[in-house]
Motif scaffolding. Structure first.
Motif, PDB file in Angstrom:
ATOM      1  N   ALA A  86       0.824  -1.213   0.000  1.00  0.00           N
ATOM      2  CA  ALA A  86       0.000   0.000   0.000  1.00  0.00           C
ATOM      3  C   ALA A  86       0.858   1.262   0.000  1.00  0.00           C
ATOM      4  CB  ALA A  86      -0.907  -0.010   1.231  1.00  0.00           C
ATOM      5  N   GLY A  87       2.182   1.104  -0.147  1.00  0.00           N
ATOM      6  CA  GLY A  87       3.065   2.257  -0.189  1.00  0.00           C
ATOM      7  C   GLY A  87       3.383   2.849   1.166  1.00  0.00           C
ATOM      8  N   VAL A  88       3.122   2.104   2.245  1.00  0.00           N
ATOM      9  CA  VAL A  88       3.404   2.582   3.599  1.00  0.00           C
ATOM     10  C   VAL A  88       4.846   2.228   3.954  1.00  0.00           C
ATOM     11  CG1 VAL A  88       2.794   2.379   6.044  1.00  0.00           C
ATOM     12  CG2 VAL A  88       1.003   2.320   4.294  1.00  0.00           C
ATOM     13  N   HIS A  89       5.579   3.172   4.518  1.00  0.00           N
ATOM     14  CA  HIS A  89       6.962   2.952   4.931  1.00  0.00           C
ATOM     15  C   HIS A  89       6.986   2.046   6.158  1.00  0.00           C
ATOM     16  CE1 HIS A  89       7.950   6.206   2.176  1.00  0.00           C
ATOM     17  NE2 HIS A  89       7.042   6.954   2.777  1.00  0.00           N
ATOM     18  N   VAL A  90       7.962   1.131   6.188  1.00  0.00           N
ATOM     19  CA  VAL A  90       7.983   0.094   7.231  1.00  0.00           C
ATOM     20  C   VAL A  90       9.330   0.028   7.943  1.00  0.00           C
ATOM     21  CG1 VAL A  90       7.949  -2.406   7.618  1.00  0.00           C
ATOM     22  CG2 VAL A  90       6.207  -1.347   6.153  1.00  0.00           C
ATOM     23  N   LEU A  91       9.272   0.078   9.256  1.00  0.00           N
ATOM     24  CA  LEU A  91      10.406  -0.267  10.119  1.00  0.00           C
ATOM     25  C   LEU A  91      10.026  -1.564  10.810  1.00  0.00           C
ATOM     26  CD1 LEU A  91      12.969   0.024  11.805  1.00  0.00           C
ATOM     27  CD2 LEU A  91      11.808   1.733  13.213  1.00  0.00           C
ATOM     28  N   VAL A  92      10.678  -2.653  10.421  1.00  0.00           N
ATOM     29  CA  VAL A  92      10.343  -3.959  10.974  1.00  0.00           C
ATOM     30  C   VAL A  92      11.458  -4.416  11.896  1.00  0.00           C
ATOM     31  CG1 VAL A  92      11.315  -5.172   8.948  1.00  0.00           C
ATOM     32  CG2 VAL A  92       9.670  -6.345  10.423  1.00  0.00           C
ATOM     33  N   GLU A  93      11.093  -4.894  13.073  1.00  0.00           N
ATOM     34  CA  GLU A  93      12.090  -5.373  14.019  1.00  0.00           C
ATOM     35  C   GLU A  93      12.851  -6.559  13.422  1.00  0.00           C
ATOM     36  OE1 GLU A  93      13.600  -4.672  16.682  1.00  0.00           O
ATOM     37  OE2 GLU A  93      12.541  -2.819  17.126  1.00  0.00           O
ATOM     38  N   LYS A  94      14.064  -6.764  13.929  1.00  0.00           N
ATOM     39  CA  LYS A  94      14.872  -7.890  13.442  1.00  0.00           C
ATOM     40  C   LYS A  94      14.352  -9.197  14.033  1.00  0.00           C
ATOM     41  CE  LYS A  94      16.791  -8.746  17.491  1.00  0.00           C
ATOM     42  NZ  LYS A  94      16.534 -10.019  18.188  1.00  0.00           N
ATOM     43  N   PRO A  95      14.565 -10.324  13.339  1.00  0.00           N
ATOM     44  CA  PRO A  95      15.059 -10.420  11.972  1.00  0.00           C
ATOM     45  C   PRO A  95      13.985  -9.993  10.982  1.00  0.00           C
ATOM     46  CG  PRO A  95      14.454 -12.591  12.771  1.00  0.00           C
ATOM     47  CD  PRO A  95      14.308 -11.654  13.943  1.00  0.00           C
ATOM     48  N   ILE A  96      14.403  -9.605   9.799  1.00  0.00           N
ATOM     49  CA  ILE A  96      13.472  -9.047   8.824  1.00  0.00           C
ATOM     50  C   ILE A  96      12.303  -9.997   8.560  1.00  0.00           C
ATOM     51  CG2 ILE A  96      14.999  -9.861   6.963  1.00  0.00           C
ATOM     52  CD1 ILE A  96      13.954  -7.571   5.237  1.00  0.00           C
ATOM     53  N   THR A  97      12.583 -11.275   8.390  1.00  0.00           N
ATOM     54  CA  THR A  97      11.569 -12.313   8.169  1.00  0.00           C
ATOM     55  C   THR A  97      12.151 -13.636   8.669  1.00  0.00           C
ATOM     56  OG1 THR A  97      12.423 -12.631   5.919  1.00  0.00           O
ATOM     57  CG2 THR A  97      10.480 -11.220   6.146  1.00  0.00           C
ATOM     58  N   VAL A 291      20.183   0.777   7.964  1.00  0.00           N
ATOM     59  CA  VAL A 291      19.966  -0.679   7.944  1.00  0.00           C
ATOM     60  C   VAL A 291      18.741  -0.945   7.080  1.00  0.00           C
ATOM     61  CG1 VAL A 291      19.771  -2.772   9.331  1.00  0.00           C
ATOM     62  CG2 VAL A 291      20.830  -0.735  10.317  1.00  0.00           C
ATOM     63  N   ASP A 292      18.966  -1.071   5.790  1.00  0.00           N
ATOM     64  CA  ASP A 292      17.855  -1.259   4.859  1.00  0.00           C
ATOM     65  C   ASP A 292      17.510  -2.742   4.722  1.00  0.00           C
ATOM     66  OD1 ASP A 292      19.952  -2.261   3.364  1.00  0.00           O
ATOM     67  OD2 ASP A 292      19.780  -0.803   1.739  1.00  0.00           O
ATOM     68  N   GLY A 293      16.590  -3.032   3.804  1.00  0.00           N
ATOM     69  CA  GLY A 293      16.158  -4.411   3.628  1.00  0.00           C
ATOM     70  C   GLY A 293      17.288  -5.338   3.217  1.00  0.00           C
ATOM     71  N   GLN A 294      18.197  -4.837   2.365  1.00  0.00           N
ATOM     72  CA  GLN A 294      19.318  -5.667   1.931  1.00  0.00           C
ATOM     73  C   GLN A 294      20.231  -6.021   3.094  1.00  0.00           C
ATOM     74  OE1 GLN A 294      19.833  -7.175  -0.788  1.00  0.00           O
ATOM     75  NE2 GLN A 294      18.563  -6.167  -2.339  1.00  0.00           N
ATOM     76  N   ALA A 295      20.465  -5.058   3.985  1.00  0.00           N
ATOM     77  CA  ALA A 295      21.297  -5.343   5.169  1.00  0.00           C
ATOM     78  C   ALA A 295      20.607  -6.369   6.065  1.00  0.00           C
ATOM     79  CB  ALA A 295      21.570  -4.056   5.935  1.00  0.00           C
ATOM     80  N   GLY A 296      19.294  -6.223   6.236  1.00  0.00           N
ATOM     81  CA  GLY A 296      18.548  -7.184   7.030  1.00  0.00           C
ATOM     82  C   GLY A 296      18.586  -8.573   6.424  1.00  0.00           C
ATOM     83  N   ARG A 297      18.500  -8.634   5.101  1.00  0.00           N
ATOM     84  CA  ARG A 297      18.558  -9.925   4.409  1.00  0.00           C
ATOM     85  C   ARG A 297      19.932 -10.560   4.559  1.00  0.00           C
ATOM     86  NH1 ARG A 297      20.190 -12.999   0.336  1.00  0.00           N
ATOM     87  NH2 ARG A 297      18.662 -14.209  -0.869  1.00  0.00           N
ATOM     88  N   ARG A 298      20.975  -9.745   4.431  1.00  0.00           N
ATOM     89  CA  ARG A 298      22.344 -10.255   4.529  1.00  0.00           C
ATOM     90  C   ARG A 298      22.587 -10.882   5.906  1.00  0.00           C
ATOM     91  NH1 ARG A 298      27.072  -5.928   3.675  1.00  0.00           N
ATOM     92  NH2 ARG A 298      26.024  -5.064   5.524  1.00  0.00           N
ATOM     93  N   ALA A 299      22.127 -10.207   6.956  1.00  0.00           N
ATOM     94  CA  ALA A 299      22.285 -10.759   8.303  1.00  0.00           C
ATOM     95  C   ALA A 299      21.478 -12.034   8.464  1.00  0.00           C
ATOM     96  CB  ALA A 299      21.849  -9.720   9.335  1.00  0.00           C
ATOM     97  N   LEU A 300      20.256 -12.051   7.916  1.00  0.00           N
ATOM     98  CA  LEU A 300      19.410 -13.236   8.000  1.00  0.00           C
ATOM     99  C   LEU A 300      20.044 -14.416   7.281  1.00  0.00           C
ATOM    100  CD1 LEU A 300      16.719 -14.588   8.777  1.00  0.00           C
ATOM    101  CD2 LEU A 300      15.771 -13.734   6.623  1.00  0.00           C
ATOM    102  N   ALA A 301      20.648 -14.172   6.117  1.00  0.00           N
ATOM    103  CA  ALA A 301      21.254 -15.261   5.342  1.00  0.00           C
ATOM    104  C   ALA A 301      22.352 -15.955   6.145  1.00  0.00           C
ATOM    105  CB  ALA A 301      21.818 -14.710   4.033  1.00  0.00           C
ATOM    106  N   THR A 302      23.194 -15.171   6.794  1.00  0.00           N
ATOM    107  CA  THR A 302      24.263 -15.766   7.600  1.00  0.00           C
ATOM    108  C   THR A 302      23.691 -16.455   8.832  1.00  0.00           C
ATOM    109  OG1 THR A 302      25.862 -14.119   6.832  1.00  0.00           O
ATOM    110  CG2 THR A 302      26.375 -15.265   8.883  1.00  0.00           C
TER     111      THR A 302
END
Length: 312
Positions: A86-97, A291-302
């Motif tokens: 819906a175009g709403v800006h999101v700050l999601v707590e870690k881990p991203i997913t 700490v954008d989505g890519q940074a969150g993903r990178r941490a999650l991957a490891t």
């Protein structure tokens, strides 16, 4: 964007209620509501700030510009997906997913709809870490200890996704490489999942990181030690102390230089307020979050790689 930013918080537990406090305190933001299926917990936060309480996050789409998602990790993807779509800006707590596929979809949705996606790796905004300057010296060895007494919250994930991921994110931001080898061990103690774990990360450039996390310790400790080509730095996240050690001009022993130390103490740091201020500034200025989505993903991957070794 002009005018006050309309903000809401989804999940009013331990972290969510603090998010609500910060938005309410910012003069350029308006807390317009909180969301929680736990009506008792949600009512306490809603009444404190005199805002409506909702039991469904879909009810506030169209009423908000930005949200913090502090719900259980298993719900991050579904809730963030609905807001970003819906175009709403999101700050999601870690881990991203919980999965990389989910993280990839959120990153794509944010880009497609022009929404900011920030991940709540709070320690990145710790005043001691933010003052860290490696002076272009790549770390050679990193030692991390993140220890905490047992608490019943966040036991829906292992200690890796609960605590260790903080240090994983910081290490990856400092080394800026993907580990080429990971060796990990861990054991359950009080829950059915891993409660204490150690991981050794080896990077292509030669850096080695040794990371320990425990949620069944008798004391609190959040420290990172970085050994550099020309010095040693200690970051105490808990007490917000940054200590630098480097060779001096004199000799401690023949041919061995003395060690000169400098300690900086940051007494008034508010990492969560700094994080939310950055989120708001990114929305207003159209810039990329620290700490954008890519940074969150990178941490999650490891973290997932480590978790897979622990469950093998």
């Amino acid at each position: 964007m002009t005018g006050k930013l309309r903000c809401a918080v989804v999940g009013t537990g331990h972290l969510g209620r603090w998010h609500a406090d910060k938005y309410a305190a910012l003069p350029d933001c308006e807390l317009v509501g909180v969301v929680d299926v736990d009506q008792e917990a949600g009512r306490a936060v809603a009444d404190k700030h005199n805002v409506p309480l909702y039991d469904d996050h879909l009810a506030i789409i169209g009423e908000v510009d930005a949200v913090s998602i502090a719900a259980p990790t298993s719900l991050h993807y579904r809730i963030a997906r609905d807001f970003l779509s819906a175009g709403v800006h999101v700050l999601v707590e870690k881990p991203i997913t919980t999965t990389l596929a989910e993280a990839d979809e959120l990153i794509e949705l944010a880009a497609r709809h022009g929404a900011r996606l920030q991940v709540g790796h709070l320690e990145r905004f710790n005043a001691a870490l933010m003052d860290l300057d490696l002076q272009n010296q790549p770390p050679r060895f990193i030692e991390c200890h993140r220890l905490a007494p047992f608490k019943p919250r966040a036991t829906d994930v292992s200690v890796v996704l609960d605590l260790m991921i903080h240090d994983i994110d910081i290490i990856l931001s400092l080394v800026d490489e993907t580990p080429e080898r990971i060796d990990a061990k861990g054991v359950p103690v009080l829950t059915g999942d891993t409660d204490i774990a150690n991981a050794r990360l080896q990077f292509p450039g030669g850096c080695v990181a040794n990371v320990t996390a425990s949620r069944v310790s008798m004391k609190m400790e959040r420290k990172m030690r970085l050994f550099l080509p020309n010095g040693y730095v200690s970051v105490d996240f808990q007490n917000r102390v940054l200590t630098r050690h480097q060779p001096g001009e004199r000799e401690m022993f023949p041919g061995i230089p003395e060690i000169v130390s400098e300690e900086s103490v940051f007494e008034d740091g508010d990492a969560l307020m700094a994080e939310i201020r950055d989120f708001v500034a990114c929305i207003r200025e159209g810039r990329r979050p620290l700490v954008d989505g890519q940074a969150g993903r990178r941490a999650l991957a490891t973290a997932i790689q480590i978790s897979e070794q622990l469950s093998a």
